[in-house]
Motif scaffolding. Structure first.
Motif, mmCIF file in Angstrom:
data_model
loop_
_atom_site.group_PDB
_atom_site.id
_atom_site.type_symbol
_atom_site.label_atom_id
_atom_site.label_comp_id
_atom_site.label_asym_id
_atom_site.label_seq_id
_atom_site.Cartn_x
_atom_site.Cartn_y
_atom_site.Cartn_z
ATOM 1 N N THR A 153 0.825 -1.207 0.000
ATOM 2 C CA THR A 153 0.000 0.000 0.000
ATOM 3 C C THR A 153 0.862 1.260 0.000
ATOM 4 O OG1 THR A 153 -1.752 -1.171 1.211
ATOM 5 C CG2 THR A 153 -1.813 1.240 1.233
ATOM 6 N N ALA A 154 1.875 1.281 0.852
ATOM 7 C CA ALA A 154 2.758 2.448 0.929
ATOM 8 C C ALA A 154 3.503 2.653 -0.386
ATOM 9 C CB ALA A 154 3.746 2.283 2.074
ATOM 10 N N THR A 155 3.996 1.572 -0.967
ATOM 11 C CA THR A 155 4.732 1.663 -2.233
ATOM 12 C C THR A 155 3.829 2.145 -3.363
ATOM 13 O OG1 THR A 155 6.113 -0.193 -1.514
ATOM 14 C CG2 THR A 155 6.195 0.401 -3.845
ATOM 15 N N THR A 156 2.607 1.660 -3.375
ATOM 16 C CA THR A 156 1.664 2.049 -4.421
ATOM 17 C C THR A 156 1.306 3.528 -4.324
ATOM 18 O OG1 THR A 156 0.725 -0.190 -4.442
ATOM 19 C CG2 THR A 156 -0.594 1.562 -5.419
ATOM 20 N N VAL A 157 1.120 4.017 -3.108
ATOM 21 C CA VAL A 157 0.802 5.438 -2.920
ATOM 22 C C VAL A 157 1.918 6.315 -3.483
ATOM 23 C CG1 VAL A 157 0.509 7.263 -1.202
ATOM 24 C CG2 VAL A 157 -0.707 5.102 -0.932
ATOM 25 N N VAL A 158 3.152 5.933 -3.190
ATOM 26 C CA VAL A 158 4.294 6.688 -3.706
ATOM 27 C C VAL A 158 4.307 6.665 -5.240
ATOM 28 C CG1 VAL A 158 6.814 6.788 -3.834
ATOM 29 C CG2 VAL A 158 5.694 6.303 -1.651
ATOM 30 N N ALA A 159 4.016 5.506 -5.817
ATOM 31 C CA ALA A 159 4.026 5.377 -7.279
ATOM 32 C C ALA A 159 2.905 6.194 -7.922
ATOM 33 C CB ALA A 159 3.894 3.911 -7.670
ATOM 34 N N LEU A 160 1.753 6.264 -7.261
ATOM 35 C CA LEU A 160 0.594 6.933 -7.854
ATOM 36 C C LEU A 160 0.685 8.453 -7.832
ATOM 37 C CD1 LEU A 160 -2.359 4.704 -6.575
ATOM 38 C CD2 LEU A 160 -1.458 4.863 -8.898
ATOM 39 N N VAL A 161 1.489 9.009 -6.926
ATOM 40 C CA VAL A 161 1.579 10.470 -6.878
ATOM 41 C C VAL A 161 2.424 10.998 -8.031
ATOM 42 C CG1 VAL A 161 1.286 10.563 -4.381
ATOM 43 C CG2 VAL A 161 3.585 10.405 -5.342
ATOM 44 N N THR A 162 3.125 10.113 -8.721
ATOM 45 C CA THR A 162 3.879 10.519 -9.912
ATOM 46 C C THR A 162 2.953 10.456 -11.114
ATOM 47 O OG1 THR A 162 5.889 9.546 -8.974
ATOM 48 C CG2 THR A 162 5.893 10.033 -11.331
ATOM 49 N N PRO A 163 2.739 11.575 -11.806
ATOM 50 C CA PRO A 163 1.809 11.584 -12.943
ATOM 51 C C PRO A 163 2.209 10.591 -14.024
ATOM 52 C CG PRO A 163 2.390 13.820 -12.291
ATOM 53 C CD PRO A 163 3.312 12.902 -11.537
ATOM 54 N N GLY A 164 1.259 9.767 -14.420
ATOM 55 C CA GLY A 164 1.476 8.812 -15.492
ATOM 56 C C GLY A 164 0.462 9.043 -16.601
ATOM 57 N N PRO A 165 0.460 8.190 -17.634
ATOM 58 C CA PRO A 165 -0.467 8.363 -18.758
ATOM 59 C C PRO A 165 -1.931 8.423 -18.340
ATOM 60 C CG PRO A 165 1.217 6.766 -19.304
ATOM 61 C CD PRO A 165 1.390 7.068 -17.847
ATOM 62 N N ASP A 166 -2.345 7.562 -17.414
ATOM 63 C CA ASP A 166 -3.744 7.551 -16.989
ATOM 64 C C ASP A 166 -4.123 8.860 -16.302
ATOM 65 O OD1 ASP A 166 -4.132 5.039 -18.009
ATOM 66 O OD2 ASP A 166 -3.832 4.009 -16.103
ATOM 67 N N MET A 167 -3.254 9.336 -15.416
ATOM 68 C CA MET A 167 -3.549 10.576 -14.708
ATOM 69 C C MET A 167 -3.591 11.763 -15.665
ATOM 70 S SD MET A 167 -1.629 12.306 -11.408
ATOM 71 C CE MET A 167 -2.128 10.975 -10.289
ATOM 72 N N LEU A 168 -2.677 11.795 -16.627
ATOM 73 C CA LEU A 168 -2.670 12.879 -17.606
ATOM 74 C C LEU A 168 -3.911 12.820 -18.485
ATOM 75 C CD1 LEU A 168 1.101 12.911 -18.672
ATOM 76 C CD2 LEU A 168 -0.092 14.521 -17.173
ATOM 77 N N PHE A 169 -4.348 11.605 -18.811
ATOM 78 C CA PHE A 169 -5.568 11.446 -19.601
ATOM 79 C C PHE A 169 -6.773 11.991 -18.840
ATOM 80 C CE2 PHE A 169 -9.374 9.038 -20.678
ATOM 81 C CZ PHE A 169 -9.442 9.232 -22.050
ATOM 82 N N VAL A 170 -6.878 11.636 -17.573
ATOM 83 C CA VAL A 170 -7.981 12.123 -16.735
ATOM 84 C C VAL A 170 -7.912 13.642 -16.591
ATOM 85 C CG1 VAL A 170 -8.915 12.106 -14.390
ATOM 86 C CG2 VAL A 170 -8.256 9.957 -15.476
ATOM 87 N N LEU A 171 -6.709 14.167 -16.438
ATOM 88 C CA LEU A 171 -6.520 15.611 -16.339
ATOM 89 C C LEU A 171 -7.061 16.311 -17.578
ATOM 90 C CD1 LEU A 171 -5.195 18.149 -15.005
ATOM 91 C CD2 LEU A 171 -3.110 17.560 -16.262
ATOM 92 N N GLY A 172 -6.732 15.777 -18.751
ATOM 93 C CA GLY A 172 -7.209 16.377 -19.990
ATOM 94 C C GLY A 172 -8.729 16.336 -20.108
ATOM 95 N N CYS A 173 -9.324 15.194 -19.717
ATOM 96 C CA CYS A 173 -10.791 15.073 -19.772
ATOM 97 C C CYS A 173 -11.455 16.051 -18.810
ATOM 98 C CB CYS A 173 -11.209 13.640 -19.440
ATOM 99 S SG CYS A 173 -10.794 12.425 -20.705
ATOM 100 N N GLY A 174 -10.880 16.210 -17.614
ATOM 101 C CA GLY A 174 -11.442 17.136 -16.647
ATOM 102 C C GLY A 174 -11.374 18.570 -17.131
ATOM 103 N N LEU A 175 -10.251 18.960 -17.695
ATOM 104 C CA LEU A 175 -10.102 20.321 -18.197
ATOM 105 C C LEU A 175 -11.087 20.608 -19.320
ATOM 106 C CD1 LEU A 175 -6.211 20.794 -18.300
ATOM 107 C CD2 LEU A 175 -7.835 22.000 -16.821
ATOM 108 N N ARG A 176 -11.293 19.646 -20.179
ATOM 109 C CA ARG A 176 -12.133 19.886 -21.352
ATOM 110 C C ARG A 176 -13.619 19.675 -21.081
ATOM 111 N NH1 ARG A 176 -13.575 17.395 -26.543
ATOM 112 N NH2 ARG A 176 -13.438 19.011 -28.135
#
Length: 209
Positions: A12-35
Motif C-alpha cells: 500500500t505504501a509503495t503504491t501510494v508513492v508510485a501513484l503520486v507521480t503523474p502517469g499516462p492515466d492521470m494525464l488522460f484524466v486531467l485532460g478530460c477534466g479540463l475539457r
C-alpha cells in the motif's frame, strides 16, 4: 487472513508513492477534466479503473502467462491505443473553434464519451498489465493463502488507490476548467492543449518498448 498483513502494508505504501507521480492515466484524466468538467474527469477515472480491473482479473486468472508468451499481442494493443489517442487529440485540435459556449459537456466531452475513452485508454496501455504482473507477485506469500485471491486483493487495493488519486485530479481539473471554459478564447486554448496532450501520450505510448 488470506494475505500477509506486513506485505499488504508495504504494498500500500509503495503504491501510494508510485501513484503520486503523474502517469499516462492521470494525464488522460486531467485532460478530460479540463475539457469536459468535473463530471467528465470523474467518469474518465471510472473508465480507466474499469480497464485496470479487467487487467487485474486477467492477471489473477493466469492470462499473464499467455500474453507474456506472445509479446506481439502487447505490440498490437500498444500501437492501436497510441493511434486512438492521437486520433482523439487531432480531432480536439481541429474542432476547437467549433465549440460553442453553451455546448453540453463543456466542448463535447460528454460523460459517456469520457468513460468509454477512459476504458479504451487504460486497455490500450499494456504497461499497466506489465506492472501488475511484474510488481504484484513480490507481495504475495503462497503460504498465506490462495495466490489468485492474494492477487485479487492487491489488485483491488491498487484500483481503489488509483481511483482516489486520479479522481481527485479529474475533479479539480474540472473545477478549474469550468471557470476557464467560460471564456471563449481560453476555452479554445484548452481544447488545443488537451488535444496536444493526447497526441503526446499517443506518441509516447507508440514509442515505448
Amino acid at each position: 487472513m488470506p494475505i500477509d498483513p506486513h506485505l499488504l502494508a508495504v504494498f500500500t505504501a509503495t503504491t501510494v508513492v508510485a501513484l503520486v507521480t503523474p502517469g499516462p492515466d492521470m494525464l488522460f484524466v486531467l485532460g478530460c477534466g479540463l475539457r469536459g468538467g468535473a463530471r467528465a474527469g470523474l467518469l474518465a477515472t471510472l473508465g480507466v479503473i474499469t480497464g485496470d480491473a479487467i487487467y487485474v482479473a486477467a492477471a489473477a486468472a493466469g492470462l499473464a502467462v499467455l500474453l507474456t508468451t506472445f509479446p506481439v499481442v502487447f505490440t498490437v494493443l500498444r500501437l492501436a491505443g497510441a493511434a486512438y489517442l492521437i486520433y482523439l487529440g487531432v480531432q480536439m485540435v481541429r474542432n476547437r473553434k467549433k465549440a460553442q459556449a453553451g455546448e453540453p459537456g463543456g466542448g463535447g466531452m460528454t460523460g459517456r464519451r469520457a468513460y468509454l475513452n477512459g476504458v479504451v485508454s487504460a486497455m490500450a496501455n499494456p504497461q499497466t498489465f506489465t506492472f501488475m504482473v511484474a510488481f504484484l507477485p513480490h507481495f504475495i506469500d503462497p503460504a498465506a493463502g490462495p495466490v489468485w485471491l492474494q492477487f485479487a486483493i492487491l489488485g483491488a487495493v491498487l484500483i481503489i488507490l488509483e481511483f482516489l488519486a486520479d479522481a481527485t485530479v479529474g475533479v479539480l481539473a474540472g473545477r478549474i476548467g469550468g471557470w476557464l471554459r467560460a471564456r471563449q478564447a481560453v476555452r479554445r486554448r484548452i481544447d488545443a492543449a488537451t488535444g496536444t496532450l493526447f497526441i503526446g501520450l499517443g506518441i509516447t505510448l507508440a514509442a515505448e518498448r
